[in-house]
Design a protein around this motif. Structure first.
Motif, short mmCIF file in Angstrom:
data_model
loop_
_atom_site.label_atom_id
_atom_site.label_comp_id
_atom_site.label_asym_id
_atom_site.label_seq_id
_atom_site.Cartn_x
_atom_site.Cartn_y
_atom_site.Cartn_z
N UNK A 1 0.80 -1.11 0.03
CA UNK A 1 -0.01 -0.04 -0.05
C UNK A 1 0.92 1.34 0.00
N UNK A 2 2.13 0.99 0.39
CA UNK A 2 3.14 2.24 0.36
C UNK A 2 3.46 2.55 -1.04
N UNK B 1 5.92 0.37 5.01
CA UNK B 1 6.53 1.73 5.67
C UNK B 1 7.56 1.64 6.56
N UNK B 2 8.09 0.66 6.76
CA UNK B 2 9.18 0.43 7.99
C UNK B 2 10.30 0.36 7.30
N UNK B 3 11.23 1.33 7.66
CA UNK B 3 12.62 1.65 6.90
C UNK B 3 13.52 0.51 7.43
N UNK B 4 13.54 0.06 8.76
CA UNK B 4 14.46 -1.05 9.23
C UNK B 4 14.43 -2.27 8.71
N UNK C 1 1.15 20.40 2.17
CA UNK C 1 -0.14 19.82 3.11
C UNK C 1 0.61 18.80 4.20
N UNK C 2 1.70 18.19 3.60
CA UNK C 2 2.50 17.30 4.86
C UNK C 2 3.00 17.97 6.05
N UNK D 1 1.73 9.84 8.77
CA UNK D 1 1.83 8.67 8.44
C UNK D 1 3.20 8.62 7.85
N UNK D 2 3.82 7.29 8.11
CA UNK D 2 5.15 6.81 8.09
C UNK D 2 5.54 7.37 6.81
#
Length: 388
Positions: free
Chosen positions: A16-17, A51-54, A277-278, A287-288
């Motif tokens: 979804x990212x 959406x998790x970078x690690x 907007x962000x 959101x991440x």
């Protein structure tokens, strides 16, 4: 054109990212060039948290390390072809591990970049592929890249295609274009400019709006190569590179043609509008994915929350588009994230020009033909052959 299918693959999402989904599709489409393998990529995907970078950097780099170790063993055993194959895929995964990772102070940023470079160059050598690492003189430093000499060149002086990558992928990821060029007897040159790939992570060079001062030294370098016909040099910019190449051509008329993939007249204004907007969202509830994109732009442009909008607004070609005299091919896709921008850019051009839209029936309708590289190269290279 009559519709062939009612459902289209571009609707399918690995994540979804949006950025992670795009990067995965890009890597999957590198398989025909032996730069990735389906089982390896799917194994990685299963170990990534959205959406998790690690988890992103760990999953890709674990696979890269495994392949690099395997390549070392193969090479030690004298199995050089197998070693080159593993090195090539390891290089891809080292790079991709850093494409959704924004902690530029993490030591892995430079370590994995260097590993990717080392693996790629070793793969070229072991595979006997006609490419070599180059350093293009640039101000008080250099731009890293590769020069590919076509083994099919018919003359001592041969046309050259310069390929400019985008904001997220690196010069080495443009293999689908460079490989197609050399198979047609055209030399190719790729490089990471300021804000891109190795130049960003190993040299801390940030994006600059006056891209003519980047492209100019690259053309200088290209014209000095003894195999290159200095009057037969074209340039193709991909994604953000499609915007940058147009800026360069507005101030330098030495190119035979340019290809903007996709065309965009005011890239900075479009992105600035989204990031405004962000920035209005409190960091705690952002959101991440949106937070990552914001910080990623700030890093690559050398900006902060307070300066990023002003910095991005400098990337506007509206006033200088009429200065472009070089013949231009504008590419577009019906599933482009900026659909409509390319046609607006095309309409504003006053130079000799062509427009090519990849629709759903082409299967190359996504951003920069991602997922449809085979189709993309067929049409793009046909046009290049007709214009050299």
């Amino acid at each position: 054109m009559t519709e062939i299918f009612k459902k289209h693959w571009s609707e399918y999402k690995y994540s979804k990212n949006m950025l992670q989904d795009a990067l995965i599709k890009h890597v999957m489409d590198l398989m025909p060039y032996r730069m990735s393998d389906e089982g390896e990529v799917l194994e990685i995907i299963m170990n990534i948290k959205e959406s998790d970078e690690q988890s992103w950097i760990n999953a890709w780099s674990n696979m890269a390390a495994n392949l690099q170790n395997r390549a070392h063993k193969f090479e030690k055993a004298g199995k050089l072809i197998s070693a080159g194959s593993s090195y090539l895929r390891a290089s891809t995964y080292w790079r991709v591990s850093l494409m959704y990772f924004g902690d530029w102070q993490d030591p892995r940023m430079q370590e994995f970049s260097q590993r990717s470079k080392d693996c790629y160059d070793r793969a070229l050598e072991l595979n006997g592929y006609p490419g070599e690492a180059i350093r293009i003189p640039y101000e008080n430093t250099y731009l890293p890249g590769h020069f590919y000499r076509s083994p099919y060149a018919k003359n001592k002086k041969t046309p050259l295609l310069i390929v400019i990558p985008g904001r997220d992928t690196w010069a080495d990821d443009t293999i689908w274009v460079t490989d197609a060029a050399i198979k047609r007897g055209i030399h190719a040159l790729t490089f990471d400019g300021p804000g891109q790939g190795m130049a960003l992570r190993l040299q801390d060079l940030k994006f600059r709006p006056d891209f003519e001062n980047v492209l100019g030294p690259v053309i200088d370098f290209a014209q000095k190569q003894e195999e290159v016909d200095s009057k037969q040099i074209g340039a193709m910019g991909m994604s953000f590179g499609g915007f940058l190449v147009a800026r360069g051509a507005a101030f330098d008329d030495r190119l035979k043609f340019i290809i903007s993939d996709p065309g965009n007249m005011n890239w900075g204004g479009m992105i600035a509008g989204r990031l405004e907007k962000a920035l209005k969202m409190p960091a705690m509830i952002r959101p991440n994915m949106i937070d990552f994109v914001l910080k990623d732009y700030e890093w690559k442009h050398g900006a902060t929350d307070k300066t990023i909008i002003n910095e991005l607004q400098k990337f506007d070609n509206t006033k200088i588009v009429p200065n472009i005299k070089t013949k231009t091919l504008v590419l577009d896709g019906s599933a482009e994230v900026t659909y409509g921008a390319a046609k607006k850019f095309y309409d504003a051009l006053t130079c000799p020009k062509d427009y090519l839209l990849f629709d759903e029936n082409s299967t190359a309708q996504q951003h920069t033909q991602m997922g449809g590289y085979a189709t993309g190269t067929e049409y793009i290279m046909n046009w290049i052959e007709d214009n050299f």
